[in-house]
Each structure stands twice: as structure tokens, then as C-alpha cells.
Design an enzyme around this catalytic site. Structure first.
Site, mmCIF file in Angstrom:
data_model
loop_
_atom_site.group_PDB
_atom_site.id
_atom_site.type_symbol
_atom_site.label_atom_id
_atom_site.label_comp_id
_atom_site.label_asym_id
_atom_site.label_seq_id
_atom_site.Cartn_x
_atom_site.Cartn_y
_atom_site.Cartn_z
ATOM 1 N N ASP A 249 -86.752 -98.476 84.654
ATOM 2 C CA ASP A 249 -87.677 -98.103 85.537
ATOM 3 C C ASP A 249 -88.819 -99.030 86.214
ATOM 4 O O ASP A 249 -89.167 -99.653 87.390
ATOM 5 C CB ASP A 249 -88.185 -96.880 85.744
ATOM 6 C CG ASP A 249 -88.686 -96.082 84.414
ATOM 7 O OD1 ASP A 249 -88.016 -96.772 83.536
ATOM 8 O OD2 ASP A 249 -89.511 -95.535 84.382
ATOM 9 N N TYR B 208 -69.348 -96.239 82.222
ATOM 10 C CA TYR B 208 -68.182 -96.730 82.690
ATOM 11 C C TYR B 208 -66.859 -96.605 81.827
ATOM 12 O O TYR B 208 -65.877 -96.987 82.519
ATOM 13 C CB TYR B 208 -68.231 -98.064 83.157
ATOM 14 C CG TYR B 208 -69.273 -98.143 84.239
ATOM 15 C CD1 TYR B 208 -70.370 -98.252 84.215
ATOM 16 C CD2 TYR B 208 -69.000 -98.973 85.680
ATOM 17 C CE1 TYR B 208 -71.535 -98.251 85.189
ATOM 18 C CE2 TYR B 208 -69.613 -99.176 86.496
ATOM 19 C CZ TYR B 208 -71.168 -98.888 86.284
ATOM 20 O OH TYR B 208 -71.902 -98.854 87.286
ATOM 21 N N LYS C 299 -83.463 -97.695 78.504
ATOM 22 C CA LYS C 299 -84.493 -96.436 78.595
ATOM 23 C C LYS C 299 -84.553 -95.611 77.090
ATOM 24 O O LYS C 299 -84.171 -94.352 77.055
ATOM 25 C CB LYS C 299 -83.837 -95.629 79.696
ATOM 26 C CG LYS C 299 -84.478 -94.527 80.201
ATOM 27 C CD LYS C 299 -85.774 -94.747 81.183
ATOM 28 C CE LYS C 299 -86.455 -93.579 81.299
ATOM 29 N NZ LYS C 299 -87.719 -93.817 82.272
ATOM 30 N N ASP D 180 -75.325 -102.842 86.521
ATOM 31 C CA ASP D 180 -74.455 -103.097 87.843
ATOM 32 C C ASP D 180 -75.869 -102.776 88.993
ATOM 33 O O ASP D 180 -75.693 -103.452 89.949
ATOM 34 C CB ASP D 180 -73.788 -101.796 87.802
ATOM 35 C CG ASP D 180 -72.687 -101.672 89.177
ATOM 36 O OD1 ASP D 180 -72.679 -102.540 89.788
ATOM 37 O OD2 ASP D 180 -71.954 -100.772 89.220
#
Ligand code: NAI
Length: 333
Positions: free
Chosen positions: A204, A124, A171, A228
Site C-alpha cells: 500500500d 492465481y 504485505k 498485476d
């Protein structure tokens, strides 16, 4: 002494839901003096700015704001009001408690988790460029400073609210440097809070576990983009955007707001659900030291929902006004 709080009624359903919520807060007996300001399209028409200087000055002085949803005008030169507010006031933490409400039927029960999302960096940062036609590079910025700051916020929150576990989501198996730095930073902070259990999960995998067994989670701390996405996923676990509160919190100021938008399709019809903004206002009351009033309003809201009074989005027939009236009646009782 009345609490001094900035109020942004917002656009679309904003004035309807902020009107209902301020009425309920008033009925609880908490004394608040609201300093009203426009933002977004309405403010831009009048002042040329979606975030007028007087609004920012009001929040800087009062330190606390309650905000309805606002429309960001489409077109060049207008940045999102929400992004603008976060930047101007350095509201680095996005807080979203996600909990089942009585009378709101969902696939899951006993969901009671808290999302702590880093609000200032990651993808962002807006750093994107065309390398050559057909190839775009978007920069994902992760710093130890921002990661440590959000981790401290998450552990402090857990300690203050009697939460027993913080889970870092990342991740780092693929983004070994960026997400690795985020994870290392959270891990370092975790060592300072031995009474709070710490673990980490891959983004995930955590999405799968959230939709299989969400009740196993407590406090989740995430970088901006994962935060988000996961926060909307979690809103869906307990009934959607109409029932989930939010807060953007910085070192000096805090802005409390529902996560839904201006709902232009139902604006002006007195059918919007004020629950999400009311729950955001309860976070605000706790923030300003009015926990007793927050608990009384929450109890009244739960009673009204459990009795089956609900707005259209939750399958009921109550209007915004009659829903708020019912809560006020329970506060008076
Ligand atoms: P939205 O959240 O306004 O509406 C999505 C759907 O949810 C609509 O069907 C709407 O009727 C319903 N809905 C939303 N809030 C509700 C409530 N309290 N009670 C009952 N139903 C509700 O999202 P959308 O349509 O994508 O955005 C509309 C406008 O809102 C856009 O201009 C957008 O920029 C703005 N927006 C502002 C936000 C903010 O200020 N925090 C956040 C998201 C969008």
C-alpha cells in the site's frame, strides 16, 4: 541465418499491430523467419482448442514468440489463452519495463522502472471453494521455490541491465507467513548480489510513493496479484497500456506481447497504436542478441514521437500504417 520465431497475430487490432511491427523489424535488417499460428477464438473455431498443439510445439521448438492480443471465447471449457500459455510453457516471470517516451505527455518525467512479477502462483492458483453458502475460501499459495526463482530473475536482470537497486513489494506485516516467505526468499537471494542495493516496501505504501515520486524506483519484484495491479498502475504513469511492453519469460521459452487487449472498438480501422507491441518486440530483439537493431528501432521510434507523429490514443492523427511508415523512413535514413 534467419532467427526462427513464432508469430501469433491475434484478434481485433492484433493483425494490424503485428503487421506494423513485423514490417518495422524487417526494415531494420534483422532476418527473421516467422512461423504464424492462430490462438484464441479463431483457433478454437478451427481446432476446438484456444491453444492448438501445433502452436505450443512451434514455440517449444523456436523458444521465442511474438504475440498479438487474443480473445478468449466466453463460455465453459475455455481457459484464458494467456494463462494457458504461461502454464504450458512455465513462463514464470512477467517483465514490464516502464519508461517515459518522448512526445508522450504525462504527469511524470524520468520514470524508468522495471516490474518483475511472479507469474505462476499466489491467488492465481485458481484454488477456490465454497466452505458453506455465503463463505468462499480462495487460497493464496506462496512457495520458497517460486519466490526464489523470481528473485533470481530480478537480480539477474538488474545485473545484466546495469540496474542498481531491487525492491521487494509485499504485505508481510499482515500475511506474516505467505508474504513473509516471499520476502525472506528475496532477501536470501539479495545477499548473493552485494553490488545491487536491496530494500523492501509494503504494497500500500509503495502505491502511494509510485504516484507521488515514481522516478525513485528501479527494479520492483512482486508476487503475482500485487504485480498485476502495480504493473497497470505503472503503465498509467507513462501514458497507458498503448505504450508499455511486456514479456512472459521461462527457463526455456519467452513470449513477448503488449499488455493491452484486442480493442474491438477500434479494430479494422487502422488507428491502433503499435508502440506497445513494438517495444515488446524490442525486448525480444535484445533477448535474441539483436541489441543493435533494437537500439536503432528505439531511436527511430523516439524521433517519430518527438516530431509529434502519434496515433489517435496519444492525441495524434497518424494511422497505424502511417506511424509505422514514419519509423521505417527513419530506419532507412
Ligand atoms: P483493451 O486493452 O482491448 O481496450 C481497452 C481500451 O484501450 C479500448 O478503448 C481500446 O480501444 C484501447 N486500446 C487498447 N489497445 C490499444 C492500442 N494499441 N491502440 C489504441 N488504443 C488501444 O481491453 P478490453 O476492452 O478490456 O479487452 C478487449 C478484449 O481483449 C477482450 O476479449 C479481452 O479478453 C482481450 N484481452 C486480451 C489480452 C491479451 O491477449 N494479452 C489482454 C487484455 C485483454
Amino acid at each position: 541465418m534467419a532467427h526462427e520465431i513464432t508469430l501469433i497475430p491475434g484478434d481485433g487490432i492484433g493483425p494490424e499491430v503485428t503487421g506494423a511491427v513485423t514490417r518495422i523489424l524487417d526494415a531494420s535488417g534483422v532476418s527473421i523467419h516467422w512461423d504464424r499460428h492462430d490462438a484464441g477464438a479463431v483457433a478454437a473455431e478451427r481446432t476446438g482448442k484456444t491453444l492448438p498443439d501445433a502452436l505450443l510445439a512451434s514455440i517449444r521448438e523456436r523458444k521465442v514468440a511474438l504475440k498479438g492480443p487474443v480473445t478468449t471465447p466466453i463460455g465453459k471449457g475455455f481457459t484464458s489463452v494467456n494463462v494457458g500459455l504461461r502454464k504450458a510453457l512455465d513462463l514464470f516471470a512477467n517483465l514490464r519495463p516502464v519508461v517515459n517516451l518522448p512526445g508522450v505527455s504525462t504527469r511524470f518525467q524520468n520514470v524508468d522502472l522495471v516490474i518483475v512479477r511472479e507469474n505462476t502462483e499466489d491467488l492465481y492458483s485458481g484454488l477456490e471453494h465454497v466452505v458453506v453458502p455465503g463463505v468462499v475460501e480462495s487460497l493464496k499459495i506462496i512457495t520458497a521455490e517460486a519466490s526464489t526463482r523470481i528473485a533470481e530473475f530480478a537480480f539477474q536482470y538488474a545485473r545484466r541491465h546495469g540496474r542498481s537497486r531491487v525492491t521487494a513489494i509485499h504485505k508481510a506485516n499482515i500475511m506474516k507467513l505467505g508474504d513473509g516467505l516471499f520476502l525472506d526468499s528475496v532477501r536470501t537471494v539479495a545477499a548473493r548480489y552485494p553490488e545491487i542495493r536491496f530494500d523492501d516496501r509494503i504494497i500500500d505504501a509503495v502505491c502511494m510513493h509510485l504516484v507521488l515520486k515514481p522516478e525513485q524506483f528501479d527494479v520492483l519484484v512482486l508476487p503475482n496479484l500485487y504485480g498485476d495491479i502495480v504493473s497497470d498502475l505503472c503503465a498509467g504513469l507513462v501514458g497507458g497500456l498503448g505504450v508499455v511492453p511486456g514479456a512472459n519469460i521461462g527457463t526455456d521459452c519467452a513470449v513477448f506481447e503488449a499488455v493491452h487487449g484486442t480493442a474491438p472498438d477500434i479494430a479494422g480501422q487502422d488507428v491502433a497504436n503499435p508502440t506497445a507491441l513494438l517495444l515488446s518486440a524490442l525486448l525480444m530483439l535484445v533477448h535474441i542478441g539483436e541489441s543493435d537493431a533494437a537500439a536503432r528501432i528505439r531511436a527511430a521510434l523516439h524521433t517519430v514521437l518527438a516530431e509529434g507523429t502519434a496515433t489517435r490514443d496519444l492525441g495524434g492523427t497518424a494511422s497505424t500504417t502511417t506511424f509505422a511508415d514514419a519509423i521505417v523512413r527513419h530506419l532507412d535514413a
